[in-house]
Design a protein around this motif. Sequence first.
Motif, PDB file in Angstrom:
ATOM      1  N   ARG A 121       0.830  -1.221   0.000  1.00  0.00           N
ATOM      2  CA  ARG A 121       0.000   0.000   0.000  1.00  0.00           C
ATOM      3  C   ARG A 121       0.860   1.266   0.000  1.00  0.00           C
ATOM      4  O   ARG A 121       0.318   2.375   0.084  1.00  0.00           O
ATOM      5  CB  ARG A 121      -0.904   0.032   1.245  1.00  0.00           C
ATOM      6  N   THR A 122       2.182   1.117  -0.046  1.00  0.00           N
ATOM      7  CA  THR A 122       3.072   2.272   0.089  1.00  0.00           C
ATOM      8  C   THR A 122       2.770   3.346  -0.947  1.00  0.00           C
ATOM      9  O   THR A 122       2.645   4.522  -0.623  1.00  0.00           O
ATOM     10  CB  THR A 122       4.545   1.828  -0.042  1.00  0.00           C
ATOM     11  N   GLY A 123       2.639   2.924  -2.192  1.00  0.00           N
ATOM     12  CA  GLY A 123       2.394   3.883  -3.265  1.00  0.00           C
ATOM     13  C   GLY A 123       1.030   4.530  -3.160  1.00  0.00           C
ATOM     14  O   GLY A 123       0.897   5.749  -3.235  1.00  0.00           O
ATOM     15  N   ALA A 125      -0.940   4.827  -0.595  1.00  0.00           N
ATOM     16  CA  ALA A 125      -1.156   5.628   0.619  1.00  0.00           C
ATOM     17  C   ALA A 125      -0.625   7.051   0.441  1.00  0.00           C
ATOM     18  O   ALA A 125      -1.096   7.973   1.102  1.00  0.00           O
ATOM     19  CB  ALA A 125      -0.483   4.962   1.814  1.00  0.00           C
ATOM     20  N   GLY A 126       0.344   7.214  -0.436  1.00  0.00           N
ATOM     21  CA  GLY A 126       0.862   8.559  -0.707  1.00  0.00           C
ATOM     22  C   GLY A 126       2.166   8.804   0.028  1.00  0.00           C
ATOM     23  O   GLY A 126       2.345   8.368   1.168  1.00  0.00           O
ATOM     24  N   LEU A 127       3.045   9.548  -0.631  1.00  0.00           N
ATOM     25  CA  LEU A 127       4.374   9.815  -0.094  1.00  0.00           C
ATOM     26  C   LEU A 127       4.282  10.537   1.248  1.00  0.00           C
ATOM     27  O   LEU A 127       3.493  11.461   1.417  1.00  0.00           O
ATOM     28  CB  LEU A 127       5.158  10.670  -1.102  1.00  0.00           C
ATOM     29  N   ALA A 128       5.080  10.064   2.204  1.00  0.00           N
ATOM     30  CA  ALA A 128       5.221  10.732   3.505  1.00  0.00           C
ATOM     31  C   ALA A 128       3.952  10.703   4.355  1.00  0.00           C
ATOM     32  O   ALA A 128       3.834  11.440   5.320  1.00  0.00           O
ATOM     33  CB  ALA A 128       5.692  12.172   3.324  1.00  0.00           C
ATOM     34  N   ARG A 129       3.000   9.837   3.984  1.00  0.00           N
ATOM     35  CA  ARG A 129       1.810   9.705   4.833  1.00  0.00           C
ATOM     36  C   ARG A 129       1.859   8.396   5.594  1.00  0.00           C
ATOM     37  O   ARG A 129       2.427   7.427   5.120  1.00  0.00           O
ATOM     38  CB  ARG A 129       0.547   9.710   3.966  1.00  0.00           C
ATOM     39  N   PHE A 131       0.226   4.942   7.135  1.00  0.00           N
ATOM     40  CA  PHE A 131      -0.824   4.025   6.715  1.00  0.00           C
ATOM     41  C   PHE A 131      -2.083   4.304   7.522  1.00  0.00           C
ATOM     42  O   PHE A 131      -2.026   4.509   8.732  1.00  0.00           O
ATOM     43  CB  PHE A 131      -0.390   2.579   6.939  1.00  0.00           C
TER      44      PHE A 131
END
Lengths: 266, 269
Positions: A121-123, A125-129, A131
């Motif tokens: 889910r890394t991508g 979820a959005g950078l620097a956010r 989970f």
Amino acid sequence: MRTFEASPTASTAASATPASPLVALEHVCFRYGGEQVLHEVNLEVQIGDFLGIIGPNGAGKTTLLRIMLGLARSECGHVRLFGQDVRAFRDWHQIGYVPQKAVAFEARFPASVFEVVLSGRTGVAGLARRFSAADREAALGALETVGMAEYRDRLIGRLSSGQQQRVFIARALASQPALLVLDEPTVGVDVEAQEQFYGLLRRLNRERGTTLVLVSHDVGVIAAEVTRLACLNRTLVFHGSPEEAIRTGAIARMYRDDSLLVTHRH
Amino acid sequence: MPEILQYGFMQRALLAGLMIGTLAPLIGVFLVLRRLSLIADTLAHVALAGVAAGLLLRTYPVAGALAASVLAAVGIERLRVSGRLFGEAALAVFLSGGFAVAVVLISVANGFNVDLFAYLFGAITVVQPGDLWVILALGLVVLGALGIFYKELFAITFDEEGARVQGVPVDALNLMLTVLVAVTVVVAMRIVGILLTSALIVVPSITALRLARSFQEVLRIAVACSLVAVLVGMVASFYFNIAAGGAIVLTALALFGLASVVGRRGAPG
């Protein structure tokens, strides 16, 4: 060039909803160390396809996959994902990737099954956010889909090869992709686990409508499972239904040519 | 109040030690798992060149160390990404290069002095109020960056290619991590000493790898081991008048030995 247009229904249905193919490769070529690895490859993957890409060793299967995934650049032609040029494509969460297990994986890596799947889910979820609860739910859902939810707190290295492979699929499914791309996923997985694995792919494709692209050298099994078959030997030597491939002798020809090539070299 | 806490220098050293003890193993876990442990040692040697230059020019040596190691971090990462040298060879170039520059600068300055010794081997008496603020500020920057990009760093560490396919900016984050290592080395060098900084980065991490059952647990155990080592080492340094860095690293190694014995039952090797 439209020689390898994936399916005639796409053009007939065009008047209703002009759905662009999920993957469109036009005149793709690639050289590695002065050697032409891929030449003039034209290939489309339509929504709902289960495409198998087969070919002998060194046929350029993995390179083609890397080009599809944006990990390598085609030196000519165009690569389009979901109708967009690959260089401008940003919806990477629409694509789940299951790598060759041996390549991706350090057996002693200290991560729990859930941590591995959540990393899918890394991508999305959005950078620097951080989970969110939704990310965790999606990861758990993916684990349930592959039947591994009860192993969520195990160390990934403590599972059997077949179980690890299912965890990698869950990681790819965690972003709820429309397209799942698998590179030789059954290497080193025992026969029983392979059967389960293909059952899982069948369910994903038929029940959920997930589009699948599967690269393999395992010709017999692939031909029985997929809806479309692409035979690659540096260029596309066949693209169509698996029945047609067998009827026209395309598969046999490709491997015979290859073995001739090998004997010539010695 | 116990005697050890009655001195201002010791209060500052303990605060700095807590920050260092938290940072070093967090960075270390990512480095060890990516087989980049040598980066810390390399950047420490480059930092020594910066310290020597600072002492020679009579400026703030920590600033010199920070500039040198951050520049080297960028250089190493560029060289690594370009693929012109094998990862480790690039490190060897910077490690020996940094040390050579340091040695030359030291000889120009007519040899070792007490200041340089403190930088090399670490000391609990040298943390001035200004140093403490620098250590805490830089430490918070590193902690913040690790916290903000935790999930990306995990994804890259577990499977770099897979992270790339997800659209994670892998190259930028790799560069960031290397720069964070450079900053951590500089933060740690006052207490632990330049020559032993990489040990505090690496040893608690490999201790945790023997025991942990998840990645989060690796981080927690590594920080716990490191903090114990730092505190025990500094207290020993205070009461027995021995080098802080050595005492800290010996404690960390003792914990590693213990974990190896305990960890053999059950946890992965």
